[in-house]
Design a protein around this motif. Sequence first.
Motif, PDB file in Angstrom:
ATOM      1  N   UNK A   1       1.055  -1.130  -0.001  1.00 57.99           N
ATOM      2  CA  UNK A   1       0.073  -0.024  -0.342  1.00 57.99           C
ATOM      3  C   UNK A   1       1.129   1.876   0.299  1.00 57.99           C
ATOM      4  N   UNK A   2       1.609   1.433   0.493  1.00 53.80           N
ATOM      5  CA  UNK A   2       3.086   2.682   0.713  1.00 53.80           C
ATOM      6  C   UNK A   2       3.338   2.246  -0.444  1.00 53.80           C
ATOM      7  N   UNK A   3       3.783   1.808  -1.728  1.00 52.02           N
ATOM      8  CA  UNK A   3       4.514   1.905  -2.907  1.00 52.02           C
ATOM      9  C   UNK A   3       3.252   2.914  -3.150  1.00 52.02           C
ATOM     10  N   UNK A   4       2.190   1.826  -3.337  1.00 52.34           N
ATOM     11  CA  UNK A   4       1.624   2.420  -4.446  1.00 52.34           C
ATOM     12  C   UNK A   4       1.015   3.528  -4.139  1.00 52.34           C
ATOM     13  N   UNK A   5       1.204   3.771  -2.805  1.00 50.34           N
ATOM     14  CA  UNK A   5       0.460   5.662  -2.504  1.00 50.34           C
ATOM     15  C   UNK A   5       2.046   6.207  -2.875  1.00 50.34           C
ATOM     16  N   UNK A   6       3.523   6.350  -2.703  1.00 52.61           N
ATOM     17  CA  UNK A   6       4.371   6.712  -3.237  1.00 52.61           C
ATOM     18  C   UNK A   6       4.630   6.774  -4.367  1.00 52.61           C
ATOM     19  N   UNK A   7       4.177   5.668  -5.331  1.00 52.11           N
ATOM     20  CA  UNK A   7       4.333   5.668  -6.823  1.00 52.11           C
ATOM     21  C   UNK A   7       3.153   6.533  -7.009  1.00 52.11           C
ATOM     22  N   UNK A   8       1.722   6.448  -6.721  1.00 49.10           N
ATOM     23  CA  UNK A   8       1.321   8.233  -7.117  1.00 49.10           C
ATOM     24  C   UNK A   8       1.140   9.368  -7.344  1.00 49.10           C
ATOM     25  N   UNK A   9       1.978   9.228  -5.561  1.00 52.68           N
ATOM     26  CA  UNK A   9       2.565  10.908  -5.074  1.00 52.68           C
ATOM     27  C   UNK A   9       3.397  11.799  -5.715  1.00 52.68           C
ATOM     28  N   UNK A  10       4.510  10.039  -5.759  1.00 54.83           N
ATOM     29  CA  UNK A  10       5.851  10.568  -6.999  1.00 54.83           C
ATOM     30  C   UNK A  10       5.354  10.926  -8.385  1.00 54.83           C
ATOM     31  N   UNK A  11       4.126  10.354  -9.399  1.00 59.34           N
ATOM     32  CA  UNK A  11       4.030  10.749 -10.331  1.00 59.34           C
ATOM     33  C   UNK A  11       3.094  11.984 -10.013  1.00 59.34           C
ATOM     34  N   UNK A  12       2.870  12.999  -9.070  1.00 54.80           N
ATOM     35  CA  UNK A  12       2.025  13.555  -9.324  1.00 54.80           C
ATOM     36  C   UNK A  12       3.182  14.899  -8.997  1.00 54.80           C
ATOM     37  N   UNK A  13       3.851  14.398  -8.214  1.00 57.44           N
ATOM     38  CA  UNK A  13       4.524  15.637  -7.652  1.00 57.44           C
ATOM     39  C   UNK A  13       5.563  15.858  -9.059  1.00 57.44           C
ATOM     40  N   UNK A  14       6.246  14.486 -10.158  1.00 58.68           N
ATOM     41  CA  UNK A  14       7.405  14.993 -11.250  1.00 58.68           C
ATOM     42  C   UNK A  14       6.074  15.718 -11.891  1.00 58.68           C
ATOM     43  N   UNK A  15       4.791  15.211 -12.253  1.00 55.88           N
ATOM     44  CA  UNK A  15       4.584  16.300 -12.776  1.00 55.88           C
ATOM     45  C   UNK A  15       4.212  18.368 -13.139  1.00 55.88           C
ATOM     46  N   UNK A  16       3.573  17.966 -11.603  1.00 55.95           N
ATOM     47  CA  UNK A  16       4.175  19.083 -10.814  1.00 55.95           C
ATOM     48  C   UNK A  16       5.427  19.447 -11.343  1.00 55.95           C
ATOM     49  N   UNK A  17       6.465  19.087 -10.766  1.00 57.24           N
ATOM     50  CA  UNK A  17       7.686  19.532 -10.798  1.00 57.24           C
ATOM     51  C   UNK A  17       7.921  19.987 -13.275  1.00 57.24           C
ATOM     52  N   UNK A  18       7.495  19.317 -13.813  1.00 55.14           N
ATOM     53  CA  UNK A  18       7.223  19.838 -15.424  1.00 55.14           C
ATOM     54  C   UNK A  18       6.517  21.074 -15.009  1.00 55.14           C
ATOM     55  N   UNK A  19       5.424  21.387 -14.712  1.00 58.52           N
ATOM     56  CA  UNK A  19       4.599  22.096 -15.134  1.00 58.52           C
ATOM     57  C   UNK A  19       5.250  23.694 -14.806  1.00 58.52           C
ATOM     58  N   UNK A  20       6.194  23.492 -13.640  1.00 56.66           N
ATOM     59  CA  UNK A  20       6.927  24.769 -12.919  1.00 56.66           C
ATOM     60  C   UNK A  20       8.392  25.113 -13.506  1.00 56.66           C
TER      61      UNK A  20
END
Length: 1185
Positions: free
Chosen positions: A714-733
């Motif tokens: 569960x932690x791996x799934x949550x962390x992967x999703x968070x990492x993807x979201x953060x990566x998208x935010x990073x590209x937008x910024x």
Amino acid sequence: MSAVVAQTLHVFGLRSHVANNIFYFDEQIIIFPSGNHCVKYNVDQKWQKFIPGSDKSQGMLALSISPNRRYLAISETVQEKPAITIYELSSIPCRKRKVLNNFDFQVQKFISMAFSPDSKYLLAQTSPPESNLVYWLWEKQKVMAIVRIDTQNNPVYQVSFSPQDNTQVCVTGNGMFKLLRFTEGTLKQTNFQRGEPQNYLAHTWVADDKIIVGTDTGKLFLFESGDQRWETSIMVKEPTHDSKSLDVIQESESLIEFPPISSPLPSYEQMVATSSHSQLSMPQVFAIAAYSKGFACSAGPGRVLLFEKMEEKDFYRESREIRIPVDPQSNDPSQSDKQDVLCLCFSPSEETLVASTSKNQLYSITMSLTEISKGEPAHFEYLMYPLHSAPITGLATCIRKPLIATCSLDRSIRCSAQSSGAPEESAPFSVLGCMCVYALHWICLPLLQIRSIVWNADDSKLISGGTDGAVYEWNLSTGKRETECVLKSCSYNCVTVSPDAKIIFAVGSDHTLKEIADSSILREISAFDVTYTTIVISHSGRMMFVGTSVGTIRAMKYPLPLQKEFNEYQAHASPITKMLLTFDDQFLLTAAEDGCLFTWKVFDKDGRGIKREREVGFAEEVLVTKTDMEEKAQVMLELKTRVEELKMENEYQLRLKDMNYSEKIKELTDKFIQEMESLKTKNQVLRTEKEKQDVYHREHIEDLLDKQSRELQDLECCNNQKLLLEYEKYQELQLKSQRMQEEYEKQLRDNDETKSQALEELTEFYEAKLQEKTTLLEEAQEDVRQQLREFEETKKQIEEDEDREIQDIKTKYEKKLRDEKESNLRLKGETGIMRKKFSSLQKEIEERTNDIETLKGEQVKLQGVIKSLEKDIQGLKREIQERDETIQDKEKRIYDLKKKNQELGKFKFVLDYKIKELKKQIEPRENEIRVMKEQIQEMEAELENFHKQNTQLELNITELWQKLRATDQEMRRERQKERDLEALVKRFKTDLHNCVAYIQEPRLLKEKIRGLFEKYVQRADIVEIAGLNTDLQQEYARQREHLERNLATLKKKVVKEGELHRTDYVRIMQENVSLIKEINELRRELKFTRSQVYDLEAALKLTKKVRPQEVSETEPSRDMLSTAPTARLNEQEETGRIIEMQRLEIQRLRDQIQEQEQITGFHTLAGVRLPSLSNSEVDLEVKTN
């Protein structure tokens, strides 16, 4: 420098007046001051190492050792200036670490010192009148604080640090107990004294804030944070002589009567000078030492008490008493144990207690012995051997035995055995008083002025030197003085002589060393501002040693150099009194007024050997009396029989023990078999429980692993999703930042263009204006200049405003860019943290599994520990119950004793009255005994007179016998002479008869007569002399007969008088025996009366009904006592008459002796000697020649 070297080997002595004079370096090594050295002494291996004092030191005053046992601080006076020297004890040899001798404050000497718990700071107390307390950072020689403790010149005895706090300090003295704290660079007092001031002599810390303090009135105080919490007084107890009785045997009385000692014993510090030492005075607490169970303190002369802490309260109770034993070899055994204990010290393991006393003695005791002695006081033992307690005045060594003998002002002579120069043991001998021991000859010397005498190598001459400045050399064979050298300006201290007896060396008060030969001083060598007190030269004549008044030893080679060439060694702390070299020139012995004896190893560096012409080995014989041998043989036989008996007993005991042990073993085996079976069953039960627990733990671990795996997914799934979201935010910024950067660049370009355009327009405008106003410049130069200045200022302000706007815009956008980069980095860090958390969780899982396994092992161990602790608890409970029972029994006994004490008090008055009556009965009997003793003494004096008269008569008889023998010899000589003369007459008659044959022939007759004349002409006057000889012989015979008659009568008288004296002597002996019997009877009666007194004192529970019977029983004894004196009075009258008769008989004998002496013949025999006939024969021969 000199090639003669001296090395310290061993030392006897202790300087007790040095503060804190003994402590432990480790479990086997102690440190104490001796002379001008500190000695490291190994108690087990008996070796010594030395820490020498400073050069030109005048003696040590105080010592202190750091808590970590690494540093030693010594307070000294060097060249009349105080100094503190700190040594590093861990280095071999000990080296100086720091010397504190430059002070910014007034100081005479340091009397007490202490190291801080971390050994970085040093506390030192100065003497009055300054009385400053100095707080040092000694490594940097920096004074952190200084404060004056007292303004009334009261003595300060001790300073110390708290054992856990560097800033807490305690100071005690006469009328002062102060606690100080080091804060803000100063020492501030934290306590205030309440009540009357005491003379606090010693103190010790028993906890972080608790101090035990002792006074000169025998009181102990416990202070906590400066407030008094507990107080007790030490009771004065006299030692019971029943437990320790002395058998002091006076072997023989000395024929030499020593003069009384006028010099007192050395004092030890001001606290002794300010107090009296009478037997009725309160015990003074000079020393206190703390240990884990409580503390030890001195409690008066020869007494140390141990106090233990009570469990429930913070108070202390007295647990043990330790006493100094009586020394039967001292000059006054009854006072030998009356020594004040000045310092106490426990070993690091608290197994041994060491004490130093006021008489320079060291004692020790193991603490286990104090626990063994129940109720009775324990006794100290000598730590090394008995030491001198006063200046040493005499020193001698043995040639055939390794022995050293010393005598001292403490009235003792001590003999020590030495092995390779180090003394091993000491045996004291008590004398009345001893200044020095010499072998005296019949030469009459002025002993009051002599300071030193010395013999030459062959004992034929004696050299003396004295305070009158005279050095004499005496010839012992003639008894005359051979040489003399008198120098009135010098008082000689010591003299010695060279091995060849040609040169005399003398030292004295004029600071020189003199060489004297043939009654004249050859040369004088300067001592360089010191006084030489002793001098000694080696038997090889190559080394010389001198002692000085400051306690140093100077070693120099001989012949003496002209320059200052010698090695000087610091040895003693007072003037050296005696020096001596052993017979083999290997060891030097020095003694001084400080009571210390040093042994030095001496040798010559130049290789000039000290070998003697003949080596003298040590003798192996031991002188033992026959009685000692017989006693030892008897003791050996008794011991052998005892050993055999013990063997038999031990064998029997071993058999019994084997039987008992075999039975016990059988019982224990049966018991252990039963326990093993029970343990097996328990083990099986535990195994089943363990299997169940293992199954449970496995299931639980599997559940935990499944749960953990699910949580991880569960932690791996949550962390992967968070990492993807953060990566998208990073590209937008990132895209936004690129767009904003492009916009900023465009704006910058536009601003640059507008700025250039505005500048061009302004330049054109102002150039037009300048052209217009060039014509007006010549008219108004000042206006033009003003306008130019204004123009330049406006230009600058415009440029500055534009630059500021550009900079503000740039910083604004750079800040936005920086914020975006920081948020990007923060997101990256959060991702790294999540990865680390994941790895740490995996590690925690592995550690949990390991912890579970270790906990299982610990569980098993703890179960065993719990069982053992339960057993201990049960044993302690039993012990507590037993102690409670004993306490109750003791309380009951105390109650009973109190009741008995009350009853005893009731009978006290009655017993006092009875004791008075008995004393009245005893006094007349004691008077009668005294009178009889006086009569016996008179009769013994008369017996001595009879013995003297008998000896005088025996001497007279021997003299008469000698004279009779002389007369017999002379008679034999005269008879021989008579035979010779008769032979001569016969020869002359024959020759004359031959001459008569020639009577008819005158010529031949004449020749024969001439031949007779030539042959006998030297005998011409024989006829006359023969006539004289006959007269002499007749006189001689007459006198001889007269003397023989006198001798016969004297022999008869002597025989008669001997028989009379013998009968008188027997009669007097019988009378003495009867008198002794009477004295014994009187003693028995006295003993009987005393036993009656004792029985009356013991019989305290008698009732009033029994008292009349006692009176009736005592009445016949009084009648018996009244009849006894009458019988004794009759016997006294009879003895008086006998004594009067003996006196008359003695007077009669004396009158007869005087009458016999008045007889002419007897008088001539006693006073005049007859001429010998041999002399008369010689006269005849002379006359004929």
